[in-house]
Design a protein around this motif. Structure first.
Motif, PDB file in Angstrom:
ATOM      1  N   GLN A 190       0.822  -1.205   0.000  1.00  0.00           N
ATOM      2  CA  GLN A 190       0.000   0.000   0.000  1.00  0.00           C
ATOM      3  C   GLN A 190       0.859   1.259   0.000  1.00  0.00           C
ATOM      4  OE1 GLN A 190      -2.971  -0.143   3.050  1.00  0.00           O
ATOM      5  NE2 GLN A 190      -3.574   1.994   2.794  1.00  0.00           N
ATOM      6  N   GLU A 191       1.993   1.190   0.660  1.00  0.00           N
ATOM      7  CA  GLU A 191       2.878   2.346   0.717  1.00  0.00           C
ATOM      8  C   GLU A 191       3.669   2.539  -0.576  1.00  0.00           C
ATOM      9  OE1 GLU A 191       5.234   1.528   4.109  1.00  0.00           O
ATOM     10  OE2 GLU A 191       3.596   1.818   5.544  1.00  0.00           O
ATOM     11  N   ASP A 192       3.751   1.506  -1.402  1.00  0.00           N
ATOM     12  CA  ASP A 192       4.493   1.608  -2.665  1.00  0.00           C
ATOM     13  C   ASP A 192       3.538   2.089  -3.756  1.00  0.00           C
ATOM     14  OD1 ASP A 192       6.127   1.398  -4.838  1.00  0.00           O
ATOM     15  OD2 ASP A 192       6.819  -0.644  -4.410  1.00  0.00           O
ATOM     16  N   GLU A 193       3.314   3.398  -3.828  1.00  0.00           N
ATOM     17  CA  GLU A 193       2.350   3.951  -4.775  1.00  0.00           C
ATOM     18  C   GLU A 193       2.771   3.716  -6.219  1.00  0.00           C
ATOM     19  OE1 GLU A 193       1.525   7.991  -3.959  1.00  0.00           O
ATOM     20  OE2 GLU A 193       0.740   7.622  -1.939  1.00  0.00           O
ATOM     21  N   LYS A 194       4.057   3.708  -6.479  1.00  0.00           N
ATOM     22  CA  LYS A 194       4.540   3.489  -7.848  1.00  0.00           C
ATOM     23  C   LYS A 194       4.136   2.110  -8.339  1.00  0.00           C
ATOM     24  CE  LYS A 194       8.745   3.554 -10.660  1.00  0.00           C
ATOM     25  NZ  LYS A 194      10.213   3.732 -10.642  1.00  0.00           N
ATOM     26  N   THR A 230      -7.408   3.793  -0.779  1.00  0.00           N
ATOM     27  CA  THR A 230      -6.238   3.851  -1.669  1.00  0.00           C
ATOM     28  C   THR A 230      -6.570   3.214  -3.015  1.00  0.00           C
ATOM     29  OG1 THR A 230      -4.719   3.762   0.222  1.00  0.00           O
ATOM     30  CG2 THR A 230      -3.838   3.148  -1.942  1.00  0.00           C
ATOM     31  N   THR A 282       0.231   1.993  -8.836  1.00  0.00           N
ATOM     32  CA  THR A 282      -0.139   2.827  -9.982  1.00  0.00           C
ATOM     33  C   THR A 282       0.127   2.106 -11.287  1.00  0.00           C
ATOM     34  OG1 THR A 282       0.361   4.830  -8.716  1.00  0.00           O
ATOM     35  CG2 THR A 282       0.230   5.051 -11.107  1.00  0.00           C
ATOM     36  N   ASN A 331      -8.848   5.508  -5.029  1.00  0.00           N
ATOM     37  CA  ASN A 331      -8.118   6.643  -5.602  1.00  0.00           C
ATOM     38  C   ASN A 331      -7.270   6.232  -6.798  1.00  0.00           C
ATOM     39  OD1 ASN A 331      -9.193   8.334  -3.636  1.00  0.00           O
ATOM     40  ND2 ASN A 331      -7.458   8.043  -2.242  1.00  0.00           N
ATOM     41  N   LEU A 332      -6.819   4.986  -6.800  1.00  0.00           N
ATOM     42  CA  LEU A 332      -6.004   4.493  -7.906  1.00  0.00           C
ATOM     43  C   LEU A 332      -6.854   4.057  -9.106  1.00  0.00           C
ATOM     44  CD1 LEU A 332      -3.384   2.420  -5.876  1.00  0.00           C
ATOM     45  CD2 LEU A 332      -2.941   4.527  -7.147  1.00  0.00           C
TER      46      LEU A 332
END
Length: 816
Positions: free
Chosen positions: A307-311, A358, A314, A361-362
């Motif tokens: 979850q913390e790895d947005e890259k 999250t 995405t 939003n993605l």
């Protein structure tokens, strides 16, 4: 406090042996005067409230697990855990605990657990006064080691001693080295002993041992030892499955090596627990509680790291929605998201909220809109599971997205319509996917979970949207073949015959129609206005009742249930619609066709008519008796239809009495009357005698007599329509409806006076000496006629009654 080293999550173990998240905060160790000792304090990072206040007791056994966990028990069946964000913070608090208890921080446990009675502990003092001495780790001593490990499982204190001995001497790795030797030598006896040893070590239930056994260089050897169960003729090939069959697929390359290692470890440990280890007995359930906790915290950590790895995420959703992505790649991406959502179920509610927000939003919902419309069955099934997680988490989030979608000319692209089509086109003979999707649709359209407090218009807006853009897709299977067949009975009969040979009697289609009817029945119960408008406009009930002719009784019952819910609302709009369309006919035909068979269909139809009788729905009772009683009067095994006839007759009598009841004469005090000595005519006397038979009439007459005062002097006499007046300002004369009807044929050459609007009786000015009691009038239309003077009418005026009644049909006429 901004120090991330002290950032922790507080967990408590519930009755189901699952960890509940109590919140996130920062931990400190300080002296608390009230507790008289050094205590662990955790204050919430959101509002500073106290999440935990626990005194470090000298006798409490604290355990350090996985470098970032501290676990202990404060009371019976009350376990606590602190999960640190950083290893340094865990080490710091661990040193403080060991300092208070006077223990070596190098150990992962501070105390022996005190689980036994004083008597049992006394018996074991001699046995546990020193550490367990392990035999040398040699092939020839494997049997002795196995016996030792097995013997200590019944004693918690000896289990602790053995665990400490195994850790202090690095014994586990030596045992696993012997496993490789035994396997090379095909030493089955030694391998069987190693199975008992490794299984016993797992049952020691110690996180410190798990850290060693489940490390990358040891876990496959542990799995290998567990393949050689002495009860099996041939060993299982678990390692072959884990290394060759089970393939780890990186849909998007994971650059974090720690995350990759954690994923591998969690999968393999879960495999050991679910597949390799036998189902624990009642006495062994608690032996693996730490193993369950180990897996749980691993999953929490994996979800948090992803979850913390947005890259990373995405890129996942970008490829998922990219039209150029190959089908096989998209299938892998959907399966990954599905597993990701499944892991999220281990999170506590507040963490799960953040997780799904999250994903939203993605762009997970637009992605689902694409993949749920694909032809690949596996992809659609996985997408359905993901959609299920989202709807169960937050129906409002899904509804909000749906209403914000661009309104295109083609409604097929809307997410809900994609879901409905998925349900309708389910190829599974048992319609497993359709049942699941129907449940999700029901959740979405349920007003009970619409947040009125947050968004007062959500219910109105969403239901208006649903009925405008989606309902026609849901009802398409019902309406497809009936859109042009409602003009005549002949066409409807032809339609029934055609459908009997076609889709109505197809079992899979019948199941689908039953699901749709179940959803529509839910709408009737909960949506009122919207579904009522839709049913009226589409003549939906008539088309649903076509299904009463299906050979599948369950489908006929679904159609009947739909009608029963409508009638159960006791809404006159629905009742008039049913009467106008003669919609009881297919129901009664089904009852008659069923004959004397005593089955569920028979009982359901009887219950429908019984409800109408008990609730006394007059309009429906009249319609049924007028149109169908001859066909139903032969049914005597229940009294329902005779009861309907009785209700019908009672209502007819009541209406007849109401029409024939005369209105009592009301005389205002300002009038003075003169009673002639002439006796009443026979007809008039009969008329008054009829009134005397009515209890209400007697009560009214008595009240009238009480109201007459001697001061009024003289009375009025009426005979055959002739009126006698003497200094009268106002006279109110009531004429019974029966008399009015009889006068309709009389001479009506003259014109009646103008009729004023109805108004309450006006008290005359000369009413100071007495009051007038209001006499209850029947619920019959009243015509009031104003007469200005005594001179307007004379005893000899021709056909005055006929003049005034000539324009009055079914009304009581009051002369004022």
């Amino acid at each position: 406090m901004s120090d991330t080293r002290r950032r922790v999550k507080v967990y408590t173990l519930n009755e189901d042996r699952q960890w509940d998240d109590r919140g996130t905060g920062h931990v400190s160790s300080t002296f608390v005067e009230r507790l008289k000792g050094i205590s662990l304090l955790v204050r919430a990072e959101s509002d500073g409230s106290l999440l935990l206040e626990s005194k470090i007791s000298p006798n409490t056994a604290y355990q350090k697990q996985q470098d970032t966990l501290i676990v202990w028990s404060e009371a019976d069946n009350y376990d606590l855990a602190l999960s640190f964000q950083e290893k340094a913070g865990c080490d710091e608090i661990w040193e403080k605990i060991c300092q208070v208890q006077g223990k070596d921080p190098a150990l992962d446990i501070t105390q022996d657990p005190i689980d036994e009675s004083e008597e049992e502990r006394f018996e074991e003092i001699q046995e546990t006064s020193h550490l367990v001495e392990l035999p040398p780790c040699e092939l020839s001593r494997l049997e002795e080691i196995a016996d030792l490990v097995t013997s200590v499982l019944s004693s918690p204190i000896r289990r602790e001693k053995l665990a400490l001995a195994l850790m202090s001497e690095g014994y586990i790795k030596k045992l696993l080295g012997l496993f490789r030797v035994c396997e090379d030598l095909d030493n089955r006896e030694g391998l069987h002993h190693l199975y008992e040893i490794v299984r016993g070590v797992l049952f020691l239930n110690k996180a410190a041992l798990f850290e060693v056994m489940f490390s990358d260089d040891c876990i496959m050897d542990v799995v290998g030892c567990l393949e050689y169960d002495p009860a099996l003729v041939q060993p299982k090939r678990h390692r072959e499955f884990l290394t060759k069959t089970a393939k780890f697929k990186e849909v998007i390359p994971i650059t974090d090596s720690e995350l990759r290692q954690k994923i591998h470890q969690t999968y393999r440990v879960q495999y050991i627990q679910d597949i390799i280890l036998p189902t624990p007995s009642v006495f062994e359930e608690n032996f693996l509680s730490t193993l369950t906790s180990f897996i749980f915290f691993n999953k929490v950590e994996i979800v948090s790291m992803l979850q913390e790895d947005e890259k990373f995420l995405t890129e996942v959703f970008a490829q998922l929605t990219d039209e150029a992505t190959e089908d096989s790649k998209r299938r892998e991406l959907v399966n990954f998201v599905k597993e990701f959502c499944a892991f999220s179920q281990t999170l506590q509610p507040q963490n799960r909220d953040a997780f799904f927000k999250t994903l939203a939003n993605l762009g997970i919902l637009p992605a689902l809109e694409i993949v749920m419309g694909m032809d690949d069955l596996q992809v659609r099934a996985a997408a359905t599971d993901i959609f299920s997680y989202l709807v169960e988490f937050s129906p409002s989030m899904v509804r909000e997205f749906v209403m914000q979608e661009p309104q295109q000319t083609d409604d097929d692209v809307l997410l809900i319509n994609v879901v409905i089509k998925q349900m309708i086109c389910d190829s599974d003979p048992e319609l497993g996917g359709a049942v699941q999707l129907m449940g999700l649709l029901r959740t979405l359209i349920d007003p009970e979970n619409m947040l009125a407090s947050t968004n007062k218009t959500e219910k109105t807006e969403f239901l208006s949207f649903f009925y405008k853009y989606c309902m026609h897709v849901l009802t398409a299977p019902l309406l497809a073949n009936t859109a042009h067949d409602k003009s005549s009975k002949g066409k409807l009969e032809k339609l029934i015959q055609r459908m009997s040979k076609c889709w109505i009697n197809n079992f899979q289609t019948a199941q689908l129609l039953a699901l749709i009817l179940e959803l529509l029945t839910f709408c009737v119960e909960h949506h009122t206005y919207h579904i009522k408008t839709y049913i009226m406009n589409k003549d939906l009930l008539r088309r649903v009742l076509v299904l009463m002719n299906s050979k599948h009784t369950f489908l006929a019952l679904c159609a009947l249930r739909f009608m029963r819910r409508i009638i159960g609302l006791k809404d006159e709009y629905y009742n008039r619609y049913i009467i106008k369309g003669n919609l009881f006919e297919p129901v009664i035909n089904a009852l008659l066709d069923n004959g004397t068979r005593y089955n569920l269909l028979n009982s359901a139809i009887i219950e429908l008519f019984e409800f109408i009788k008990v609730e006394d729905i007059k309009s429906l009772i009249a319609h049924i008796v007028d149109n169908f009683y001859k066909a139903l009067e032969s049914i005597e095994y229940v009294q329902t239809f005779k009861g309907l006839k009785g209700r019908y007759e009672q209502e007819k009598d009541r209406q007849s009495q109401r029409l024939n009841r005369s209105v009592e004469t009301v005389i205002f005090p300002s009038c003075r009357y003169r009673r002639d000595a002439r006796s009443l005519d026979e007809d008039e006397e009969l008329w008054f005698n009829d009134d005397d038979d009515d209890d209400d009439g007697e009560a009214v007459e008595k009240r009238m007599e009480d109201d007459f005062s001697d001061t009024y002097g003289k009375y009025m006499e009426a005979k055959k329509g002739e009126l006698f007046f003497q200094d009268c300002n106002m006279i109110t004369l009531s004429v019974p409806v029966g008399a009015a009807n009889g006068a309709n044929g009389a001479n009506n050459n003259g014109k009646a006076a103008a009729i004023p609007p109805a108004s309450p009786a006006v008290t005359p000015n000369n009413s100071s000496t007495s009051s007038v009691k209001t006499v209850a009038l029947p619920a019959t239309p009243v015509v009031k006629v104003m007469l200005s003077k005594r001179g307007d009418l004379s005893p000899g005026s021709p056909s005055l009654t006929s003049l005034l009644l000539s324009d009055c049909k079914g009304c009581a006429v009051l002369f004022i």
